[in-house]
Design a protein around this motif. Sequence first.
Motif, PDB file in Angstrom:
ATOM      1  N   GLU A 275       0.785  -1.233   0.000  1.00  0.00           N
ATOM      2  CA  GLU A 275       0.000   0.000   0.000  1.00  0.00           C
ATOM      3  C   GLU A 275       0.817   1.284   0.000  1.00  0.00           C
ATOM      4  O   GLU A 275       0.396   2.288  -0.573  1.00  0.00           O
ATOM      5  CB  GLU A 275      -0.952   0.046   1.219  1.00  0.00           C
ATOM      6  CG  GLU A 275      -2.087  -0.944   1.162  1.00  0.00           C
ATOM      7  CD  GLU A 275      -1.735  -2.252   1.836  1.00  0.00           C
ATOM      8  OE1 GLU A 275      -2.671  -3.007   2.158  1.00  0.00           O
ATOM      9  OE2 GLU A 275      -0.545  -2.514   2.044  1.00  0.00           O
ATOM     10  N   LYS A 278       6.307   4.041  -2.592  1.00  0.00           N
ATOM     11  CA  LYS A 278       6.185   4.964  -3.717  1.00  0.00           C
ATOM     12  C   LYS A 278       7.422   4.968  -4.610  1.00  0.00           C
ATOM     13  O   LYS A 278       7.332   5.303  -5.794  1.00  0.00           O
ATOM     14  CB  LYS A 278       5.958   6.394  -3.201  1.00  0.00           C
ATOM     15  CG  LYS A 278       4.705   6.595  -2.364  1.00  0.00           C
ATOM     16  CD  LYS A 278       3.460   6.528  -3.200  1.00  0.00           C
ATOM     17  CE  LYS A 278       2.239   7.037  -2.439  1.00  0.00           C
ATOM     18  NZ  LYS A 278       1.925   6.245  -1.246  1.00  0.00           N
ATOM     19  N   ARG A 302      -3.928  -2.280  -4.848  1.00  0.00           N
ATOM     20  CA  ARG A 302      -3.501  -1.531  -3.661  1.00  0.00           C
ATOM     21  C   ARG A 302      -2.137  -0.885  -3.865  1.00  0.00           C
ATOM     22  O   ARG A 302      -1.752   0.015  -3.110  1.00  0.00           O
ATOM     23  CB  ARG A 302      -3.433  -2.460  -2.451  1.00  0.00           C
ATOM     24  CG  ARG A 302      -4.771  -3.072  -2.032  1.00  0.00           C
ATOM     25  CD  ARG A 302      -4.554  -4.075  -0.918  1.00  0.00           C
ATOM     26  NE  ARG A 302      -3.700  -5.185  -1.351  1.00  0.00           N
ATOM     27  CZ  ARG A 302      -3.109  -6.047  -0.528  1.00  0.00           C
ATOM     28  NH1 ARG A 302      -3.270  -5.917   0.781  1.00  0.00           N
ATOM     29  NH2 ARG A 302      -2.364  -7.034  -0.998  1.00  0.00           N
ATOM     30  N   CYS A 303      -1.377  -1.337  -4.875  1.00  0.00           N
ATOM     31  CA  CYS A 303      -0.032  -0.829  -5.118  1.00  0.00           C
ATOM     32  C   CYS A 303      -0.102   0.580  -5.686  1.00  0.00           C
ATOM     33  O   CYS A 303      -0.771   0.829  -6.696  1.00  0.00           O
ATOM     34  CB  CYS A 303       0.712  -1.759  -6.078  1.00  0.00           C
ATOM     35  SG  CYS A 303       2.367  -1.169  -6.515  1.00  0.00           S
ATOM     36  N   LYS A 304       0.633   1.514  -5.060  1.00  0.00           N
ATOM     37  CA  LYS A 304       0.644   2.912  -5.483  1.00  0.00           C
ATOM     38  C   LYS A 304       2.057   3.351  -5.895  1.00  0.00           C
ATOM     39  O   LYS A 304       2.399   4.538  -5.794  1.00  0.00           O
ATOM     40  CB  LYS A 304       0.150   3.807  -4.346  1.00  0.00           C
ATOM     41  CG  LYS A 304      -1.232   3.436  -3.795  1.00  0.00           C
ATOM     42  CD  LYS A 304      -2.314   3.609  -4.832  1.00  0.00           C
ATOM     43  CE  LYS A 304      -3.711   3.501  -4.210  1.00  0.00           C
ATOM     44  NZ  LYS A 304      -3.987   2.184  -3.626  1.00  0.00           N
ATOM     45  N   GLU A 306       5.155   4.834  -7.571  1.00  0.00           N
ATOM     46  CA  GLU A 306       5.270   5.956  -8.505  1.00  0.00           C
ATOM     47  C   GLU A 306       6.595   5.969  -9.260  1.00  0.00           C
ATOM     48  O   GLU A 306       6.672   6.527 -10.358  1.00  0.00           O
ATOM     49  CB  GLU A 306       5.110   7.276  -7.751  1.00  0.00           C
ATOM     50  CG  GLU A 306       3.734   7.459  -7.122  1.00  0.00           C
ATOM     51  CD  GLU A 306       3.621   8.749  -6.340  1.00  0.00           C
ATOM     52  OE1 GLU A 306       4.630   9.499  -6.271  1.00  0.00           O
ATOM     53  OE2 GLU A 306       2.530   9.023  -5.799  1.00  0.00           O
ATOM     54  N   ASN A 330      -2.857  -1.913 -13.986  1.00  0.00           N
ATOM     55  CA  ASN A 330      -2.841  -0.879 -12.940  1.00  0.00           C
ATOM     56  C   ASN A 330      -1.951   0.272 -13.397  1.00  0.00           C
ATOM     57  O   ASN A 330      -0.836   0.441 -12.903  1.00  0.00           O
ATOM     58  CB  ASN A 330      -2.327  -1.500 -11.632  1.00  0.00           C
ATOM     59  CG  ASN A 330      -2.402  -0.530 -10.460  1.00  0.00           C
ATOM     60  OD1 ASN A 330      -3.078   0.490 -10.516  1.00  0.00           O
ATOM     61  ND2 ASN A 330      -1.687  -0.857  -9.388  1.00  0.00           N
ATOM     62  N   HIS A 333      -0.715   4.937 -11.439  1.00  0.00           N
ATOM     63  CA  HIS A 333       0.136   5.504 -10.392  1.00  0.00           C
ATOM     64  C   HIS A 333       1.593   5.722 -10.812  1.00  0.00           C
ATOM     65  O   HIS A 333       2.218   6.695 -10.376  1.00  0.00           O
ATOM     66  CB  HIS A 333       0.091   4.616  -9.151  1.00  0.00           C
ATOM     67  CG  HIS A 333      -1.289   4.411  -8.624  1.00  0.00           C
ATOM     68  ND1 HIS A 333      -1.996   5.404  -7.982  1.00  0.00           N
ATOM     69  CD2 HIS A 333      -2.120   3.332  -8.683  1.00  0.00           C
ATOM     70  CE1 HIS A 333      -3.187   4.952  -7.648  1.00  0.00           C
ATOM     71  NE2 HIS A 333      -3.290   3.694  -8.052  1.00  0.00           N
TER      72      HIS A 333
END
Length: 426
Positions: A275, A278, A302-304, A306, A330, A333
């Motif tokens: 979660e 980054k 849930r992976c954010k 960057e 996904n 992000h």
Amino acid sequence: MTHKHPEMKMFLQDADFFLDWAEGKENRDVQLIFPLPFRELNLMKNKTLSLSNLLQYTLSDLINSPEKSINLFHCLNELGDHSLVEEIQQYLRSGSINKAKLSSSQWSAVAFVLLASEKMPDEFDINKFVEGNNETKKLEVFQKLLPVIKESRSVQSNPSHLRQLTLSNNNLGSSGVHFLSTVLKDPQCKLKNLCLWECGITDEGCAALASALRSNPEHLRHLDLSNNNLKDTGVKLLSAGLKTLHSLEKLWLWRCRFTVEGFTALASTLKSNPEHLKDLNLSANKVGNSLTLLSEVLRDPRCKLERLQLYCCSLTVEGCAALASALRSNPSHLRQLDLSDSKIGDSVVNQLSAVLEDPRCKLEKLWLRGFGVTGEGCAALTSALRSNPEHLRNLNLSNNNLGQSGRKLLSDLRADPHYKLQKLQI
């Protein structure tokens, strides 16, 4: 101990030898016992020293106990000797302390001034205290000033305010990391950023850090252990500690000399808690085909993540294809992706171009230096950028055999009225 200065009783210790100070003079009744070795006693026996001078002989022994160091300087102040503290305060105010050649007693004064300061620093960078690349000197100073980090709460009623600690380019070794880990274990430690780039850390140091992270997992946000010889064993130990972290946002482990085995353990850890991360840099390690495991993390909604850097990682077509597939699932992000210096080829470039075409894709920087891109890959990339030109700003295609056709496609793209690239390297 002493008749004239009862406040000194808090730090003067019993020893085997008794100095009958200033025998035959007016201070006959001042009798002191100091923990001094034979050599120091011989050097002092023919000298006439003030009481404050004598106290300063003991500083190097007392600095390992911050409370005693503070008491010592309080006594010196009572005796009217402010010279050492004032000298150090001037160094600190001018920002020139890293250029000064300080003695052991002067470093004791540095610790005292920092510990007694009403406002503890939010950031501690060893390079602000020692100039240049003298690793031995930096380690000596680091060991002298660690009590400042560890004991700051004993001088103030509130917990340590330290938020960032940078000890990069120092050969801390196992002993230094163990010492640091005792600070990190303290529940009152609120450290957020820890940078130990090129510090001579091995698997033994990783074990100590992992133990500290398990003991106090609430606060650390950024961890940089790059350019340390962690190898697979160290990364596996570290991964076990990272599982307990609740809010790690940045993890840099580039050039830590681990392979598929270490990467597998790390990917498993990231998969269990995706979660918060980054920024992930695993460059210059032999990731190989195990990139498929990390792709499972990226596929998780849930992976954010960057920023992902995987240059010089001996990547495979299968691993990169799995990564592209995960990004299609996904795409919202990731902002920066570096897959440079792995000769993969156009098949994966075509898949990455499909990601760029997706209006949900927000990728701003794509580095494919030395990726095996040809004119075919350029055609796919330029088509994607015409379809979705809003976000990508930095594209690196250097060290590829683009050919005349590929270069022309990129040149024509510049003429597009919707062209938004700010930096194009070919």
